[in-house]
Each structure stands twice: as C-alpha cells, then as structure tokens.
Write a protein that holds these residues in place. Structure first.
Motif, PDB file in Angstrom:
ATOM      1  N   GLU A  40       0.801  -0.869  -0.245  1.00  0.00           N
ATOM      2  CA  GLU A  40       0.318   0.234   0.073  1.00  0.00           C
ATOM      3  C   GLU A  40       0.289   1.545   0.258  1.00  0.00           C
ATOM      4  OE1 GLU A  40      -3.174  -0.345   3.305  1.00  0.00           O
ATOM      5  OE2 GLU A  40      -3.795  -1.318   2.516  1.00  0.00           O
ATOM      6  N   TRP A  41       2.015   1.438   0.921  1.00  0.00           N
ATOM      7  CA  TRP A  41       2.558   2.246   0.812  1.00  0.00           C
ATOM      8  C   TRP A  41       3.136   2.834  -0.679  1.00  0.00           C
ATOM      9  CZ3 TRP A  41       5.934   1.316   5.649  1.00  0.00           C
ATOM     10  CH2 TRP A  41       5.600   0.930   7.139  1.00  0.00           C
ATOM     11  N   GLU A  42       3.834   1.485  -1.244  1.00  0.00           N
ATOM     12  CA  GLU A  42       4.937   1.779  -2.594  1.00  0.00           C
ATOM     13  C   GLU A  42       3.225   2.553  -3.338  1.00  0.00           C
ATOM     14  OE1 GLU A  42       8.177  -1.320  -3.459  1.00  0.00           O
ATOM     15  OE2 GLU A  42       6.481  -1.586  -2.418  1.00  0.00           O
ATOM     16  N   GLN A  43       2.276   1.780  -3.346  1.00  0.00           N
ATOM     17  CA  GLN A  43       1.944   2.051  -4.148  1.00  0.00           C
ATOM     18  C   GLN A  43       0.668   3.875  -4.434  1.00  0.00           C
ATOM     19  OE1 GLN A  43       0.661   0.381  -6.786  1.00  0.00           O
ATOM     20  NE2 GLN A  43      -0.286   1.946  -7.628  1.00  0.00           N
ATOM     21  N   LEU A  44       1.110   3.904  -2.692  1.00  0.00           N
ATOM     22  CA  LEU A  44       0.476   5.767  -2.376  1.00  0.00           C
ATOM     23  C   LEU A  44       1.936   6.226  -3.376  1.00  0.00           C
ATOM     24  CD1 LEU A  44      -0.532   4.893   0.593  1.00  0.00           C
ATOM     25  CD2 LEU A  44      -2.249   5.825  -0.497  1.00  0.00           C
ATOM     26  N   ASP A  81       2.548   6.519  -6.703  1.00  0.00           N
ATOM     27  CA  ASP A  81       0.689   6.882  -7.404  1.00  0.00           C
ATOM     28  C   ASP A  81       1.033   8.553  -7.272  1.00  0.00           C
ATOM     29  OD1 ASP A  81      -0.642   5.382  -8.355  1.00  0.00           O
ATOM     30  OD2 ASP A  81      -2.544   5.276  -6.164  1.00  0.00           O
ATOM     31  N   ASN A  82       1.545   8.755  -6.835  1.00  0.00           N
ATOM     32  CA  ASN A  82       2.119  10.566  -6.484  1.00  0.00           C
ATOM     33  C   ASN A  82       2.761  10.856  -7.561  1.00  0.00           C
ATOM     34  OD1 ASN A  82       2.166  12.898  -5.278  1.00  0.00           O
ATOM     35  ND2 ASN A  82       3.245  12.203  -3.576  1.00  0.00           N
ATOM     36  N   LEU A  83       3.801   9.734  -7.677  1.00  0.00           N
ATOM     37  CA  LEU A  83       4.920  10.365  -8.450  1.00  0.00           C
ATOM     38  C   LEU A  83       4.435  10.005  -9.591  1.00  0.00           C
ATOM     39  CD1 LEU A  83       7.983   7.583  -6.690  1.00  0.00           C
ATOM     40  CD2 LEU A  83       7.709  11.320  -7.212  1.00  0.00           C
ATOM     41  N   ARG A  84       3.627   9.545 -10.172  1.00  0.00           N
ATOM     42  CA  ARG A  84       2.435   9.156 -11.247  1.00  0.00           C
ATOM     43  C   ARG A  84       2.091  10.696 -11.580  1.00  0.00           C
ATOM     44  NH1 ARG A  84       1.088   4.089  -9.370  1.00  0.00           N
ATOM     45  NH2 ARG A  84       2.912   2.370 -10.559  1.00  0.00           N
ATOM     46  N   ARG A  85       1.876  11.220 -11.015  1.00  0.00           N
ATOM     47  CA  ARG A  85       0.808  12.076 -10.618  1.00  0.00           C
ATOM     48  C   ARG A  85       1.795  13.598 -11.586  1.00  0.00           C
ATOM     49  NH1 ARG A  85      -2.172  10.410  -6.521  1.00  0.00           N
ATOM     50  NH2 ARG A  85      -0.952  11.678  -4.445  1.00  0.00           N
ATOM     51  N   SER A  86       3.556  13.404 -10.951  1.00  0.00           N
ATOM     52  CA  SER A  86       3.991  14.339 -11.116  1.00  0.00           C
ATOM     53  C   SER A  86       4.774  13.835 -12.885  1.00  0.00           C
ATOM     54  CB  SER A  86       5.112  14.568 -10.221  1.00  0.00           C
ATOM     55  OG  SER A  86       4.843  14.944  -8.759  1.00  0.00           O
ATOM     56  N   THR A 122       6.682   2.073 -14.717  1.00  0.00           N
ATOM     57  CA  THR A 122       8.493   1.386 -13.722  1.00  0.00           C
ATOM     58  C   THR A 122       9.229   2.473 -13.310  1.00  0.00           C
ATOM     59  OG1 THR A 122       8.241   0.687 -15.631  1.00  0.00           O
ATOM     60  CG2 THR A 122      10.356   0.660 -14.610  1.00  0.00           C
ATOM     61  N   LEU A 123       8.739   3.629 -13.527  1.00  0.00           N
ATOM     62  CA  LEU A 123       9.998   4.531 -12.544  1.00  0.00           C
ATOM     63  C   LEU A 123       9.545   5.126 -10.712  1.00  0.00           C
ATOM     64  CD1 LEU A 123      12.632   6.244 -11.619  1.00  0.00           C
ATOM     65  CD2 LEU A 123      11.976   8.013 -13.451  1.00  0.00           C
ATOM     66  N   ALA A 124       8.680   5.607 -11.969  1.00  0.00           N
ATOM     67  CA  ALA A 124       7.468   5.539 -10.185  1.00  0.00           C
ATOM     68  C   ALA A 124       7.400   4.681  -9.615  1.00  0.00           C
ATOM     69  CB  ALA A 124       5.978   5.818 -10.507  1.00  0.00           C
TER      70      ALA A 124
END
Length: 190
Positions: A125-129, A132-137, A142-144
């Motif tokens: 869950e922590w990794e996914q959160l 997701d925050n990095l993807r929004r940026s 893969t990198l996120a």
C-alpha cells in the motif's frame, strides 16, 4: 471519553511491537499497560494473543497508510520531507526505543504468521501511494514504482539505524539523498 478495551488492546500491542517486536508482546504487561481484563483478549480476539498481534499489525499498517495518503496530497518532494520529519518525531518521542511496527511485524512470522501478511499488505500500500504521487508528477509507471520502493526501503532502514544509534542523523542523510534522487528524476519531467 475512555477508549474501548478492544482499541486499548490494539494500541498497546502496537506500542509493544514497535519497541520489543512480536515476541516481546507479553500478555501480563499488555493487560497492565492497556488497563484491560484478561477476558477482554478472548472476548475481542477469540483465537488469543496471535489474533490480537496480527490485528494490531494490520491496524498499524492502515494507520501509516492513511498518514502516507494524506502526505501524498502534496508534491512528492514535500511529501518525502514531511514523511521523514514524522518518523524523526516518532522516534524522538519514544526516546529512541521504538521503530516501525511493520518492520517489526515482518520478523514476527514464526510466532504470529499473519503479521508477515499484514506487513506485505502495508508495504505494498505504501509503495502504491508513493508511486501514484510520483505518477501525478508525470513519471512513467516503471520509474515511479522503482522510486517508491527505494523511498520505503531507505526510510525503513534509516528508522532502524536511527533507533540503534539513538540519533536521527540516518534519517536526515537518507532524506537528503532521496530528495536529491527525486529532484533529479522530477526535474527531467518538468
């Protein structure tokens, strides 16, 4: 308003896991610290101590997930800085005697097998959160995901080192370098 016995048992168990690990959760101390009767364990956790410990690990993971979710409403670098500061505050508040309950739960599988499952769920869950925050940026998937794994693994290690050294320097150093790493990747996308 007083806390219900079930909740007191869970919160006290989380405290004990943070400072002593799963094997350090002694029933007599748990009852004394929580101010609950022995029967409360079996009323709320019919399978006994292991069920209580496993539920406490799941609850701790959910609480930290909620904190991370809230932090991730900010841009990644701000979320990272706040996450590091939260851990520093928690470690200092414990006088360097308590770390992450999920890291401790990971090693409790021989005594309470469900704690490893709770840890696996929490870390995912922590990794996914974070991912997701990095993807929004505007980072690719893969990198996120890779950066999210790096952040969680590095901070968990720094929390353990901070408790062992009775210093937040490991968290400061890891936070600084993770910030530089995120900045380098995020800077490429802006």
């Amino acid at each position: 308003m007083s806390t219900a016995p079930r909740e007191r048992l869970i919160l006290t168990t989380i405290e004990l896991i943070r400072s002593r690990g799963v094997s350090g959760v002694a029933v007599n101390e748990l009852l004394s610290r929580s101010g609950t009767a022995r029967q409360s364990i079996y009323t709320h956790f019919p399978q006994g101590k292991n069920q209580l410990v496993e539920e406490s690990a799941r609850t701790a993971g959910s609480h930290i997930s909620a904190m991370i979710e809230q932090l991730c409403s900010a841009p990644p670098l701000d979320a990272l800085r706040t996450f590091v500061e939260c851990w520093k505050s928690m470690i200092e508040a414990s006088d360097y005697t308590a770390g992450c309950p999920i890291a401790a739960a990971t090693f409790g599988g021989h005594e309470a097998p469900g704690t490893v499952d709770a840890a696996r769920v929490a870390f995912s869950e922590w990794e996914q959160l974070l991912a997701d925050n990095l993807r929004r940026s505007h980072l690719d998937d893969t990198l996120a995901q890779s950066l999210a794994t790096m952040v969680i693994a590095a901070i968990e290690g720094a929390v353990i080192m901070s408790v062992a050294t009775r210093s937040t320097r490991p968290l400061d150093r890891v936070g600084r370098h993770l910030g530089e790493l995120l900045e380098a990747h995020l800077g490429e996308k802006t």
